[in-house]
Structures are given as C-alpha cells and as structure tokens.
Design a protein around this motif. Structure first.
Motif, PDB file in Angstrom:
ATOM      1  N   PRO A  70       0.840  -1.197   0.000  1.00 49.97           N
ATOM      2  CA  PRO A  70       0.000   0.000   0.000  1.00 49.97           C
ATOM      3  C   PRO A  70       0.880   1.254   0.000  1.00 49.97           C
ATOM      4  O   PRO A  70       2.062   1.192   0.365  1.00 49.97           O
ATOM      5  CB  PRO A  70      -0.799  -0.110   1.301  1.00 49.97           C
ATOM      6  CG  PRO A  70      -0.351  -1.338   1.999  1.00 49.97           C
ATOM      7  CD  PRO A  70       0.721  -1.991   1.195  1.00 49.97           C
ATOM      8  N   GLU A  71       0.309   2.367  -0.391  1.00 53.58           N
ATOM      9  CA  GLU A  71       1.081   3.613  -0.485  1.00 53.58           C
ATOM     10  C   GLU A  71       1.716   4.006   0.844  1.00 53.58           C
ATOM     11  O   GLU A  71       2.856   4.469   0.874  1.00 53.58           O
ATOM     12  CB  GLU A  71       0.195   4.753  -1.004  1.00 53.58           C
ATOM     13  CG  GLU A  71      -0.081   4.664  -2.487  1.00 53.58           C
ATOM     14  CD  GLU A  71       1.176   4.779  -3.329  1.00 53.58           C
ATOM     15  OE1 GLU A  71       2.023   5.661  -3.064  1.00 53.58           O
ATOM     16  OE2 GLU A  71       1.324   3.960  -4.253  1.00 53.58           O
ATOM     17  N   ASP A  72       1.006   3.828   1.965  1.00 48.60           N
ATOM     18  CA  ASP A  72       1.581   4.220   3.252  1.00 48.60           C
ATOM     19  C   ASP A  72       2.793   3.371   3.597  1.00 48.60           C
ATOM     20  O   ASP A  72       3.796   3.878   4.100  1.00 48.60           O
ATOM     21  CB  ASP A  72       0.532   4.190   4.369  1.00 48.60           C
ATOM     22  CG  ASP A  72      -0.106   2.827   4.605  1.00 48.60           C
ATOM     23  OD1 ASP A  72       0.076   1.895   3.780  1.00 48.60           O
ATOM     24  OD2 ASP A  72      -0.819   2.685   5.617  1.00 48.60           O
ATOM     25  N   ALA A  73       2.754   2.083   3.255  1.00 45.48           N
ATOM     26  CA  ALA A  73       3.899   1.209   3.499  1.00 45.48           C
ATOM     27  C   ALA A  73       5.060   1.535   2.559  1.00 45.48           C
ATOM     28  O   ALA A  73       6.227   1.459   2.957  1.00 45.48           O
ATOM     29  CB  ALA A  73       3.486  -0.253   3.348  1.00 45.48           C
ATOM     30  N   THR A  74       4.753   1.928   1.344  1.00 47.95           N
ATOM     31  CA  THR A  74       5.798   2.328   0.402  1.00 47.95           C
ATOM     32  C   THR A  74       6.545   3.555   0.926  1.00 47.95           C
ATOM     33  O   THR A  74       7.772   3.622   0.861  1.00 47.95           O
ATOM     34  CB  THR A  74       5.196   2.610  -0.988  1.00 47.95           C
ATOM     35  OG1 THR A  74       4.600   1.401  -1.471  1.00 47.95           O
ATOM     36  CG2 THR A  74       6.251   3.083  -1.969  1.00 47.95           C
TER      37      THR A  74
END
Length: 114
Positions: A70-74
C-alpha cells in the motif's frame, strides 16, 4: 467538529510523519540529493528519529507483499532507504558529503523495483 489530517504512513508510525515530505522520495538519487542539501545537524535529527523504529518498520514491512505494498507502506520503506543513505553521513563521515572525494560522483543506472 475539528478537522483531522490523515497520516501518509501506517498508523503505528505516525510520529515519523514530519519526515515524509523531505525523505520519502522514490529514487535513490533524490534521497542522496536531499542528504547533500541538509546540514549535518538536520541529518542527525532525521537519523535519530528513524533509526530507533527501523527494526519495527522492517518487521511490519516483512508482513506485507512487497509486490503489492500500500502507499503508506511504500512511504515507510522509502524512509528506511533514506535512513540508510543518511547513516553513512551520520555514523561514518560526520558530514553530508563523502570526505576527500573532490568532484567525483556516481549516477545510479538502475533502481530497485520498489
């Protein structure tokens, strides 16, 4: 009702949010350029904020599918990448630039997939 702001990082890492704008860049070159644009004290502050959470962040990211982050993990992963680049300046060189390197530089010709 007061306005709330969404974090761009996973919930358990929201205290690292102040570092996202400067350090969660998608390429190594952008992260390295940011390192060179900062003072040693700014680099040390970033490193001191991220390093204590690195193992926990790695454990969190290991629980996810690297091919479908997900974008937050990226963004969290990119903060870790930046921490690694900054670690040399803070722990080895005691300055943003590589000492005694003169006008030498290198360009990255390939980036990791993530």
């Amino acid at each position: 009702m007061p306005a709330t702001t969404a974090s761009s990082l996973p919930a358990q890492f929201t205290e690292l949010e102040p570092w996202v704008a400067d350090w969660a860049h998608p390429t190594r070159q952008e992260r390295y350029d940011m390192r060179l644009s900062k003072t040693f004290d700014e680099l040390a502050a970033f490193y001191d904020a991220i390093a204590p959470r690195a193992e926990e962040a790695i454990e969190y990211l290991n629980g996810l599918d690297l091919d479908d982050l997900p974008e937050d993990a990226t963004r969290l992963l990119r903060l870790l990448y930046s921490m690694i680049i900054v670690s040399y300046a803070v722990n080895v060189f005691d300055q943003p630039r590589i000492p005694d390197s003169g006008a030498a530089f290198f360009d990255t010709t390939a980036e990791p997939a993530v």
